[in-house]
Design an enzyme around this catalytic site. Structure first.
Site, PDB file in Angstrom:
ATOM      1  N   CYS A   1       1.197   0.063  -8.823  1.00  0.00           N
ATOM      2  CA  CYS A   1       2.263   0.662  -8.009  1.00  0.00           C
ATOM      3  C   CYS A   1       3.552   0.885  -8.784  1.00  0.00           C
ATOM      4  O   CYS A   1       4.365   1.726  -8.402  1.00  0.00           O
ATOM      5  CB  CYS A   1       2.533  -0.200  -6.770  1.00  0.00           C
ATOM      6  SG  CYS A   1       3.063  -1.881  -7.142  1.00  0.00           S
TER       7      CYS A   1
ATOM      8  N   GLU B   1       5.653  -3.292   0.818  1.00  0.00           N
ATOM      9  CA  GLU B   1       5.637  -3.055  -0.626  1.00  0.00           C
ATOM     10  C   GLU B   1       4.882  -1.753  -0.847  1.00  0.00           C
ATOM     11  O   GLU B   1       3.650  -1.727  -0.841  1.00  0.00           O
ATOM     12  CB  GLU B   1       4.968  -4.229  -1.354  1.00  0.00           C
ATOM     13  CG  GLU B   1       5.670  -5.565  -1.173  1.00  0.00           C
ATOM     14  CD  GLU B   1       7.058  -5.602  -1.774  1.00  0.00           C
ATOM     15  OE1 GLU B   1       7.389  -4.698  -2.574  1.00  0.00           O
ATOM     16  OE2 GLU B   1       7.824  -6.520  -1.458  1.00  0.00           O
TER      17      GLU B   1
ATOM     18  N   GLY C   1       0.825  -1.202   0.000  1.00  0.00           N
ATOM     19  CA  GLY C   1       0.000   0.000   0.000  1.00  0.00           C
ATOM     20  C   GLY C   1       0.855   1.244   0.000  1.00  0.00           C
ATOM     21  O   GLY C   1       1.968   1.250  -0.539  1.00  0.00           O
ATOM     22  N   ASN C   2       0.349   2.302   0.621  1.00  0.00           N
ATOM     23  CA  ASN C   2       1.074   3.572   0.594  1.00  0.00           C
ATOM     24  C   ASN C   2       1.995   3.738   1.792  1.00  0.00           C
ATOM     25  O   ASN C   2       1.898   3.002   2.785  1.00  0.00           O
ATOM     26  CB  ASN C   2       0.092   4.752   0.498  1.00  0.00           C
ATOM     27  CG  ASN C   2      -0.821   4.841   1.709  1.00  0.00           C
ATOM     28  OD1 ASN C   2      -0.363   5.024   2.839  1.00  0.00           O
ATOM     29  ND2 ASN C   2      -2.126   4.727   1.487  1.00  0.00           N
TER      30      ASN C   2
END
Length: 453
Positions: free
Chosen positions: A241, A207, A185-186
């Site tokens: 991403c 990640e 995610g962020n």
């Protein structure tokens, strides 16, 4: 109240998840779940992301089944103890590394590839012999609900659990004791995950993302570069991403490159991408509003059309981009592609090095020297030369970030090792037990030590 982590730990501590036969069966059941319910999964992806069925099959079904089947094929080999050499000071003896599971693993997945980015790390954790808690994203609500329905039917619920919900449920999970946490995610939430893990000294794999740049050198094949950038950028409507975030193109070929981008968009999605069955939608109204607002940072040379009712944002190429605008500061995660002129590859490299390390970096060039220069003088999670996205597809290349873009890598064997402790074991023989190794330490022994150590 007993937590889900504690419940699975009871199963794990019983040794239930360690036999290779159990691991293989669970992986086979995962493949079976995807193959038998392919249509339902593709329907859910279409509802959540407007994802074209062919694209959904490739990215969220076929990629996962291929990865899991590879784990099944190599399960015994990847879990075999590894012999290593033994130095003379430890003789007589034999040394080995034994891969053992870490325990109970938590996998928190994002919404953009809600099947793929959940099940691939989960498969690695299972292949490693762990119990696993899955947490799908609440944003991709249809896919999450379908997974919640199917996972207990196909997988062993005494060792593999799925928890639905949003921030409160994720927060509750993070307060529990896990032996490894895997988050995609962020960076903002990544920091929250890491802070929560500190309480139990739990290892984490993050990640994350960031702004993955593209360099287009003057020697590049512009048609090929444009097609490959277009494919990587507008796959999943830019919600990837490692999608190309912006392009730094040699000013001498900028016009030709933009022209080729326009041709590629028309070739891929027709004259009106809104009507194309090969182009997706933004996941939610909130994300639509955020991405649409970023368009103010430049001038739309191609695209620029939006429709809030259907969460449609056209494939858009932006020129004359303000370097201080928000679109050049945050990860876009949408179908907007800023084009930035540079005078040289050195200028592009300097820009990359002045910013946080990206998750991916792409360089298009006809000269090996230029590619080598970019690779050697920059730092990134991964690199594809004369392409985009594709380094992610090779299970022999661990995928992951560095610095702000993440930590830890997975896929293939690396995706199994990530969830294991390579336990060092030295086994010594007893037939020989030379006294030179023990006190009292004489001058003679000292001489021997100096020769062999």
């Amino acid at each position: 109240m007993t937590s889900v982590a504690d419940e699975l730990r009871t199963t794990y501590n019983s040794g239930h998840t360690r036999p290779l036969t159990w691991r293989k069966h669970q992986l086979e059941q995962m493949v079976k779940m995807l193959e038998e319910n392919e249509s339902a999964f593709l329907d859910a992806l279409a509802v959540d992301l407007g994802k074209p069925r062919v694209e959904g099959f490739i990215t969220d079904i076929a990629f996962v089944t291929s990865e899991v089947k590879s784990m099944i094929k190599n399960l015994k080999k990847w879990n075999k103890p590894e012999r290593v050499s033994t130095p003379i000071v430890a003789m007589p003896g034999k040394s080995r590394l034994i891969p053992e599971p870490v325990g109970v693993v938590l996998v928190i997945a994002p919404w953009n590839y809600p099947i793929h980015l959940l099940l691939v790390p989960v498969a690695g954790a299972i292949a490693a012999g762990n119990a696993v808690v899955m947490k799908p994203s609440e944003v991709s609500v249809s896919t999450s609900a379908l997974l919640a329905k199917l996972v207990p039917k196909y997988l062993d619920s005494s060792a593999i659990a799925l928890v639905e919900g949003g921030v409160p449920e994720t927060t509750d999970l993070l307060e529990q004791h896990f032996d490894h946490i895997f988050y995609t995610g962020n960076g903002t939430v990544g920091r929250i995950v890491m802070a929560a893990a500190v309480k139990n000294l739990t290892p984490v794999t993050l990640e994350l993302g960031g702004k993955s740049p593209v360099i287009v050198d003057a020697s590049a094949n512009l048609r090929v570069a444009a097609r490959r950038v277009a494919w990587g950028k507008w796959l999943n409507a830019g919600q990837t991403c490692i999608a190309p975030d912006y392009v730094m193109v040699d000013a001498s070929v900028r016009g030709g490159f933009v022209d080729e981008l326009g041709k590629a968009i028309t070739e891929f999605f027709g004259s009106d991408p809104k009507e194309s069955e090969s182009y997706g939608r933004i996941v939610s109204p909130n994300h639509f509003a955020r991405v649409s607002a970023l368009m103010e940072g430049g001038t739309a040379a191609i695209g620029g059309e939006t429709d809030s009712a259907t969460r449609y944002i056209a494939p858009t190429v932006l020129l004359d981009v303000d370097p201080n605008s928000q679109i050049m500061k945050e990860e876009i995660f949408g179908p907007l592609l800023p084009i930035v002129d540079v005078g040289s590859t050195d200028e592009a490299i300097a820009h990359i090095n002045a910013n946080p390390h990206p998750l991916a970096l792409y360089v298009f060039t006809g000269e090996k020297r230029v590619a080598a220069d970019v690779i050697n003088r920059t730092t990134a999670g991964g690199v594809t030369v004369n392409g985009t996205i594709m380094h992610f597809s090779n299970p022999n290349l661990p995928f992951g970030g560095i610095g702000e873009s993440g930590m830890g890598g997975y896929h293939g064997k690396s995706g199994v090792r990530l969830f294991q402790h390579m336990k060092p074991v030295l086994t010594r023989g007893t037939k020989m037990d030379p006294s030179v190794a023990y006190p009292p330490y004489t001058e003679r022994k000292a001489k021997i030590f100096r020769k062999v150590l």
